[in-house]
Design an enzyme around this catalytic site. Structure first.
Site, PDB file in Angstrom:
ATOM      1  CG  ASN A   1      -1.883   1.190   1.199  1.00 11.80           C
ATOM      2  OD1 ASN A   1      -2.657   1.350   0.261  1.00 11.80           O
ATOM      3  ND2 ASN A   1      -1.830   2.025   2.217  1.00 11.80           N
ATOM      4  CD  GLU A   2      -1.147   5.825  -0.012  1.00 11.02           C
ATOM      5  OE1 GLU A   2      -1.760   6.736  -0.584  1.00 11.02           O
ATOM      6  OE2 GLU A   2      -1.051   5.752   1.234  1.00 11.02           O
TER       7      GLU A   2
ATOM      8  CD  GLU B   1      -6.038   5.662  -0.755  1.00 13.40           C
ATOM      9  OE1 GLU B   1      -5.797   6.832  -0.366  1.00 13.40           O
ATOM     10  OE2 GLU B   1      -5.595   4.658  -0.175  1.00 13.40           O
TER      11      GLU B   1
ATOM     12  CE1 TYR C   1     -10.213  10.055   4.729  1.00 12.26           C
ATOM     13  CE2 TYR C   1     -11.164  10.802   2.681  1.00 12.26           C
ATOM     14  CZ  TYR C   1     -10.071  10.424   3.410  1.00 12.26           C
ATOM     15  OH  TYR C   1      -8.829  10.424   2.829  1.00 12.26           O
TER      16      TYR C   1
END
Length: 538
Positions: A189-190, A272, A341
């Site tokens: 992830n990233e 994302e 969020y």
């Protein structure tokens, strides 16, 4: 027919299939494919050009009772896909003990998505970031000697291998080519952002090899990073699809241009799309323009892109599950319990103006599902709730904890404790002007004979001195006889991003001094307080 056969097979077992279903199953599965058409910069689903429009939703942040409701609302906005992380530390809180029940029932989540006609983009980590405690990793990894996180470190990869051996076989039936809804699987992830520039390709290859071992070769694997050339180079493996993440402050056109400098061909994916943002203690609630989000979505679709809204439904960091940020020592802030969020669906699952703006854009490109447009749910109203009882921690330590004598430093991890609080107590006599604490992770409150004299937390300082009030003699009846100094330390959230994850032990991590004298070697009474189970009535 393929859909029905698959569900019968998975839910009831192969023994209960009819002869007809058994004959049809191989034919159905062989006709299903999800692949990358590199030359034409697109996906192919069963041989046809395809883009996915996805709503991010984490099963571990939404009560299981609401999973189907949220998926329905996501689909009604024009989405054809759900994206979720898998949170390792939700499933293996204790090493070797696995929990896939209730809100951890990931196969039920995947089954609901398929029954809803939604694809799934799966992000199994093992590291997920996600503003989630310790980035999804189990805290007990910190107790393994010599461990290095997100590197090809033997203690780390051995734990991952054991976890994947339990998790991924459960996931395999849900891969698209096996009749399931999973169309793509993320590798780590990233990773390009981890560092600075760790770039351990052997580690990345290990993660990919593990996923292929259990899920097979017939899966679209991809990596994800920001549009920074160094990150794109560091976080990818040869031959793997590269996805991006960026928000509405960036132009999709120019983000695609940046991607093409590194990956000339293949689908353009924003996996994302930050249509909102997370909140930190002390900050205002995030507020990202619905109009700008809608505009950027339109631009991405016009570029034939696939997109996932991070988040479409944010949910809640229940219990002690929130993460924290510490980019360098002395710089720390914690995420709040809400993971709303500023998403298209609120924390409570209600459509917002952003939801309707997204739905309007999607109506230009897809046929929206029939049925009523979702509206906010009615809310229960109550009279003011008054708390009428309280109890003293100090009076009930035997009920809350099993205290042990110990020297400092000693942290929660040594007690096999992930979250909550820890209390340090020392009997002392004589004068006392200053109490200094070094390496407080994360908030300390100091008491003398149960009377609070001061506090500080890691958001402003990791080391601090509490000055004992000048009226000490009059306030403490036992002075100058023996009295108790208590330091109550709270874990505000485990760091979820960056290289300081590996040193984020909780409690007093360094030293305590009284008037400049190190008292670590004294016999402290140390009481772990995880607060993770019911306690007797007090």
């Amino acid at each position: 027919m393929c859909f029905l056969v698959y569900n019968t097979w998975f839910e009831q077992g192969m023994k209960e299939l009819s002869t007809l279903a058994l004959l049809l199953l191989p034919l159905c599965l062989n006709s299903r494919s999800f692949t990358v058409d590199w030359e034409n910069d697109r996906f192919l689903k069963d041989g046809e050009p395809y883009s996915y429009y996805s709503g991010g939703m984490h099963y571990f942040r939404v009560p299981i009772e609401y999973w189907e409701d949220r998926m329905h609302k996501i689909k009604m906005a024009g989405m054809n896909t759900i994206q979720t992380y898998i949170s390792w530390n939700s499933h293996e809180e204790v090493e070797g003990q696995f929990n896939f029940e209730g809100g951890n029932n990931i196969t039920h989540f995947l089954t609901l998505a398929q029954n809803m006609g939604l694809n799934v983009v799966l992000r199994p980590g093992p590291y997920i970031c996600a503003e989630w405690r310790f980035g999804g990793l189990p805290y007990w990894l910190l107790n393994k000697p010599g461990i290095e996180f997100r590197k090809y470190s033997e203690p780390y990869i051995e734990a991952i291998a054991k976890w994947f051996a339990v998790l991924l076989p459960q996931i395999k039936p849900f891969v698209y080519s096996n009749g399931g809804p999973i169309i793509t699987v993320q590798v780590e992830n990233e990773y390009g952002a981890y560092g600075p520039w760790v770039c351990d390709k052997k580690y990345l290859q290990f993660i990919l090899d593990q996923q292929r071992k259990y899920l097979g070769e017939d899966v679209v694997y991809y990596t994800l990073d920001n549009t920074n050339v160094k990150r794109l180079e560091c976080g990818n493996l040869p031959g793997l699809l590269k996805a991006l993440d960026f928000g509405p402050d960036k132009s999709p056109y120019w983000q695609n241009k940046m991607l093409r400098k590194y990956q000339e061909k293949g689908p353009f994916i924003n996996t994302e799309f930050w249509a909102g943002w997370f909140d930190m203690w002390g900050s205002d609630h995030a507020n990202v323009s619905a109009a700008l989000v809608a505009q950027r979505l339109d631009e991405m679709i016009q570029l034939n892109g696939s997109v996932n809204f991070y988040m479409f439904e944010g949910g809640t960091n229940f219990g002690f599950s929130n993460g924290a940020m510490s980019k360098r020592p002395g710089k720390y802030n914690t995420r709040v319990t809400s993971y709303d969020y500023n998403a298209a669906l609120s924390e409570a699952g209600d459509p917002t103006d952003k939801y309707y703006a997204i739905r309007k854009v999607m109506s230009k490109y897809v046929k929206l599902p029939s049925g009523p447009v979702p509206v906010p749910a009615p809310k229960w109203k109550s009279d003011p709730i008054k708390f009428t009882r309280k109890t003293s921690l100090f009076d009930n330590l035997d009920s809350f904890s099993k205290c042990v004598p110990a020297n400092l430093p000693i942290t929660m991890e040594k007690f096999h404790q992930s979250d909550g609080y820890i209390l340090y107590q020392l009997q002392w006599s004589g004068g006392l002007k200053n109490i200094s604490l070094y390496g407080v992770h994360d908030r300390a409150v100091v008491y003398i004979d149960r009377q609070r004299i001061g506090a500080f937390d890691r958001r402003s300082q990791v080391n601090g001195t509490i000055v004992v009030p000048p009226n000490f003699k009059s306030r403490f009846s036992h002075y100058p006889n023996s009295y108790t100094v208590s330091v109550f330390v709270e874990n505000l959230g485990r760091v979820n991003h960056g290289s300081y994850m590996g040193i984020d032990f909780k409690g007093i991590t360094m030293m305590v001094t009284f008037d400049g004298v190190n008292v670590n070697g004294k016999e402290w009474n140390v009481c772990p307080l995880p607060m993770n189970s019911p306690y007797p009535e007090l």
